[in-house]
Write an enzyme that holds these catalytic residues in place. Structure first.
Site, PDB file in Angstrom:
ATOM      1  N   SER A 165      13.707  55.169  13.606  1.00  0.00           N
ATOM      2  CA  SER A 165      15.031  54.999  13.005  1.00  0.00           C
ATOM      3  C   SER A 165      15.223  53.595  12.473  1.00  0.00           C
ATOM      4  O   SER A 165      16.143  53.352  11.700  1.00  0.00           O
ATOM      5  CB  SER A 165      16.119  55.200  14.052  1.00  0.00           C
ATOM      6  OG  SER A 165      15.959  56.380  14.746  1.00  0.00           O
ATOM      7  N   HIS A 217      11.478  59.317   7.797  1.00  0.00           N
ATOM      8  CA  HIS A 217      12.650  59.303   8.680  1.00  0.00           C
ATOM      9  C   HIS A 217      13.546  60.514   8.405  1.00  0.00           C
ATOM     10  O   HIS A 217      14.277  60.535   7.409  1.00  0.00           O
ATOM     11  CB  HIS A 217      13.414  57.982   8.478  1.00  0.00           C
ATOM     12  CG  HIS A 217      14.604  57.823   9.359  1.00  0.00           C
ATOM     13  ND1 HIS A 217      15.701  57.077   9.005  1.00  0.00           N
ATOM     14  CD2 HIS A 217      14.875  58.325  10.592  1.00  0.00           C
ATOM     15  CE1 HIS A 217      16.596  57.133   9.985  1.00  0.00           C
ATOM     16  NE2 HIS A 217      16.108  57.876  10.947  1.00  0.00           N
ATOM     17  N   GLU A 242      14.415  59.759   4.553  1.00  0.00           N
ATOM     18  CA  GLU A 242      14.221  58.387   4.058  1.00  0.00           C
ATOM     19  C   GLU A 242      12.723  58.107   4.152  1.00  0.00           C
ATOM     20  O   GLU A 242      12.149  58.237   5.236  1.00  0.00           O
ATOM     21  CB  GLU A 242      14.932  57.402   4.997  1.00  0.00           C
ATOM     22  CG  GLU A 242      16.226  56.853   4.502  1.00  0.00           C
ATOM     23  CD  GLU A 242      16.782  55.750   5.422  1.00  0.00           C
ATOM     24  OE1 GLU A 242      17.400  54.848   4.894  1.00  0.00           O
ATOM     25  OE2 GLU A 242      16.604  55.802   6.655  1.00  0.00           O
ATOM     26  N   ASN A 269      20.563  53.637   8.950  1.00  0.00           N
ATOM     27  CA  ASN A 269      21.066  53.066  10.200  1.00  0.00           C
ATOM     28  C   ASN A 269      21.625  51.661  10.056  1.00  0.00           C
ATOM     29  O   ASN A 269      22.375  51.205  10.911  1.00  0.00           O
ATOM     30  CB  ASN A 269      19.988  53.125  11.272  1.00  0.00           C
ATOM     31  CG  ASN A 269      19.912  54.527  11.831  1.00  0.00           C
ATOM     32  OD1 ASN A 269      20.944  55.137  12.108  1.00  0.00           O
ATOM     33  ND2 ASN A 269      18.722  55.074  11.948  1.00  0.00           N
TER      34      ASN A 269
HETATM   35  P1  NAI Z   1      13.687  62.044  22.628  1.00  0.00           P
HETATM   36  O1  NAI Z   1      13.876  61.140  23.790  1.00  0.00           O
HETATM   37  O2  NAI Z   1      14.494  63.303  22.512  1.00  0.00           O
HETATM   38  O3  NAI Z   1      12.127  62.489  22.529  1.00  0.00           O
HETATM   39  C1  NAI Z   1      11.048  61.615  22.628  1.00  0.00           C
HETATM   40  C2  NAI Z   1       9.875  62.405  23.208  1.00  0.00           C
HETATM   41  O4  NAI Z   1       8.680  61.613  23.094  1.00  0.00           O
HETATM   42  C3  NAI Z   1      10.022  62.740  24.702  1.00  0.00           C
HETATM   43  O5  NAI Z   1       9.892  64.139  24.887  1.00  0.00           O
HETATM   44  C4  NAI Z   1       8.884  61.971  25.386  1.00  0.00           C
HETATM   45  O6  NAI Z   1       8.313  62.693  26.467  1.00  0.00           O
HETATM   46  C5  NAI Z   1       7.890  61.848  24.234  1.00  0.00           C
HETATM   47  N1  NAI Z   1       6.928  60.748  24.363  1.00  0.00           N
HETATM   48  C6  NAI Z   1       7.182  59.479  24.730  1.00  0.00           C
HETATM   49  N2  NAI Z   1       6.042  58.761  24.662  1.00  0.00           N
HETATM   50  C7  NAI Z   1       5.064  59.594  24.253  1.00  0.00           C
HETATM   51  C8  NAI Z   1       3.671  59.447  23.985  1.00  0.00           C
HETATM   52  N3  NAI Z   1       3.064  58.276  24.159  1.00  0.00           N
HETATM   53  N4  NAI Z   1       2.958  60.535  23.566  1.00  0.00           N
HETATM   54  C9  NAI Z   1       3.565  61.736  23.404  1.00  0.00           C
HETATM   55  N5  NAI Z   1       4.897  61.923  23.632  1.00  0.00           N
HETATM   56  C10 NAI Z   1       5.630  60.870  24.047  1.00  0.00           C
HETATM   57  O7  NAI Z   1      13.882  61.119  21.337  1.00  0.00           O
HETATM   58  P2  NAI Z   1      14.323  61.537  19.832  1.00  0.00           P
HETATM   59  O8  NAI Z   1      15.794  61.461  19.716  1.00  0.00           O
HETATM   60  O9  NAI Z   1      13.618  62.784  19.437  1.00  0.00           O
HETATM   61  O10 NAI Z   1      13.746  60.293  18.998  1.00  0.00           O
HETATM   62  C11 NAI Z   1      12.376  60.183  18.673  1.00  0.00           C
HETATM   63  C12 NAI Z   1      12.218  59.202  17.521  1.00  0.00           C
HETATM   64  O11 NAI Z   1      12.971  59.675  16.394  1.00  0.00           O
HETATM   65  C13 NAI Z   1      12.714  57.780  17.820  1.00  0.00           C
HETATM   66  O12 NAI Z   1      11.890  56.864  17.160  1.00  0.00           O
HETATM   67  C14 NAI Z   1      14.099  57.792  17.196  1.00  0.00           C
HETATM   68  O13 NAI Z   1      14.529  56.510  16.845  1.00  0.00           O
HETATM   69  C15 NAI Z   1      13.861  58.645  15.965  1.00  0.00           C
HETATM   70  N6  NAI Z   1      15.041  59.278  15.385  1.00  0.00           N
HETATM   71  C16 NAI Z   1      16.020  59.780  16.210  1.00  0.00           C
HETATM   72  C17 NAI Z   1      17.137  60.383  15.647  1.00  0.00           C
HETATM   73  C18 NAI Z   1      18.198  60.981  16.532  1.00  0.00           C
HETATM   74  O14 NAI Z   1      19.251  61.356  16.019  1.00  0.00           O
HETATM   75  N7  NAI Z   1      17.967  61.096  17.821  1.00  0.00           N
HETATM   76  C19 NAI Z   1      17.325  60.488  14.193  1.00  0.00           C
HETATM   77  C20 NAI Z   1      16.194  60.003  13.437  1.00  0.00           C
HETATM   78  C21 NAI Z   1      15.129  59.390  14.027  1.00  0.00           C
END
Ligand code: NAI
Length: 283
Positions: A119, A140, A152, A190
């Site tokens: 993000s 993104h 993005e 963001n």
């Molecule tokens: P989340 O916390 O729901 O999911 C992250 C997942 O990654 C977890 O299931 C975790 O077990 C897994 N994980 C962590 N380290 C790992 C590794 N080394 N290998 C494999 N899996 C691993 O987080 P979310 O919200 O899905 O965010 C993920 C990314 O997307 C972040 O970079 C965030 O900034 C970005 N993002 C989030 C948005 C949102 O609205 N939540 C919108 C756009 C981008």
């Protein structure tokens, strides 16, 4: 270059949605997470969303089944060796992301593009963890991925035109609209959205109005589909805090300082919808 096989790393809110839209667009998809429970939950969420689309008449049963047949869940990152593109969607933390990119650089085929769904973190820095900076890019997606039309696309300092073009073409194949952005903290989305959310949290912190009233002002007064505090809960308060820290550090400007109340909630484990409690309570 035609992208046929993709791996998504991280099966959380974003990763599962990204895997779903790739599979719906006809690509072969591996979905990986280091946590078995999260991987299982991510796959189940996809099945649930597709089943709901069939129920509502937005999708044929056959399309649902063929979409699911293109999806494979895997607990090993080694399947990246079969992929033309890997999209990383793990937690918003530079150390974790660079570790993943280093590993991917060793495993993925030479031609493969490595993309991050970050993000706010600098693509240029993520790319420098690899020996293929020209093939590293930001892709993104917005939350919820199957619904939101924007992607993005962030060019790191060394991202090649060929890489950019391949990702732009793929974005069109997903039925989404790409916007080209250069690598600056928070990109466009963001940089504008998060200070608004942070300000809403300050407004609560200073006792100006209640959670519900702050959200009502922005919904009815500004015609936003969702209030900023509810949106923060949906994004994840940990992710919001990381992004504010990236903006604060990246621009060195105190106007981006994260609200202490946001820090407190994250420390308490109140991460929003995904943990059951944030500014609102969830079942
Ligand atoms: P989340 O916390 O729901 O999911 C992250 C997942 O990654 C977890 O299931 C975790 O077990 C897994 N994980 C962590 N380290 C790992 C590794 N080394 N290998 C494999 N899996 C691993 O987080 P979310 O919200 O899905 O965010 C993920 C990314 O997307 C972040 O970079 C965030 O900034 C970005 N993002 C989030 C948005 C949102 O609205 N939540 C919108 C756009 C981008």
């Amino acid at each position: 270059m035609t992208i046929k096989t993709v791996m998504v790393i991280g099966a959380g809110q974003m990763g599962a949605g990204i895997a779903q839209v790739f599979a719906q667009a006809g690509l072969q998809v591996f979905l990986n997470d280091m946590n078995e429970v999260a991987l299982d939950k991510g796959m189940k969420n996809i099945e649930k969303l597709l089943a709901r689309a069939v129920e509502k008449g937005r999708m044929e049963e056959e399309e649902k089944n063929s979409t699911l047949s293109r999806l494979t869940s895997t607990n090993t990152i080694n399947d990246a060796q079969h992929c033309d593109l890997i999209v990383e969607a793990v937690v918003e933390n530079m150390n974790v992301k660079t570790k993943v990119f280093k590993q991917l650089d060793e495993i993925a085929p030479k031609h493969a593009i490595l993309a991050s769904n970050t993000s706010s973190l600098p693509i240029t820095e993520i790319a420098s963890a690899t020996n293929r900076a020209s093939q590293v890019i930001g892709m993104h997606f917005m939350n919820p991925v199957p619904v939101m039309k924007l992607v993005e696309i962030i060019r790191g300092l060394q991202t090649s035109d060929e890489t950019y073009q391949a990702i732009e073409n793929l974005t069109h194949r997903l039925g989404k609209t790409p916007v080209e952005v250069s690598d600056f903290p928070g990109f466009v989305s963001n940089r504008i959205l998060m200070p608004m959310i942070n300000e809403a949290i300050y407004t609560l912190y200073e006792g100006v109005a209640s959670v519900e009233d702050i959200d009502t002002v922005m919904k009815l007064g500004m015609n936003h589909p969702m209030g900023p505090l509810q949106l923060a809960d949906f994004i994840g308060l940990d992710t919001c805090l990381y992004i504010m820290e990236v903006l604060h550090e990246g621009f060195g400007d105190s106007k981006y300082r994260p609200c202490p109340l946001l820090r407190k909630y994250v420390k308490a484990g109140w991460l929003g919808k995904k943990s059951g409690r944030g500014f609102y309570q969830y079942d």
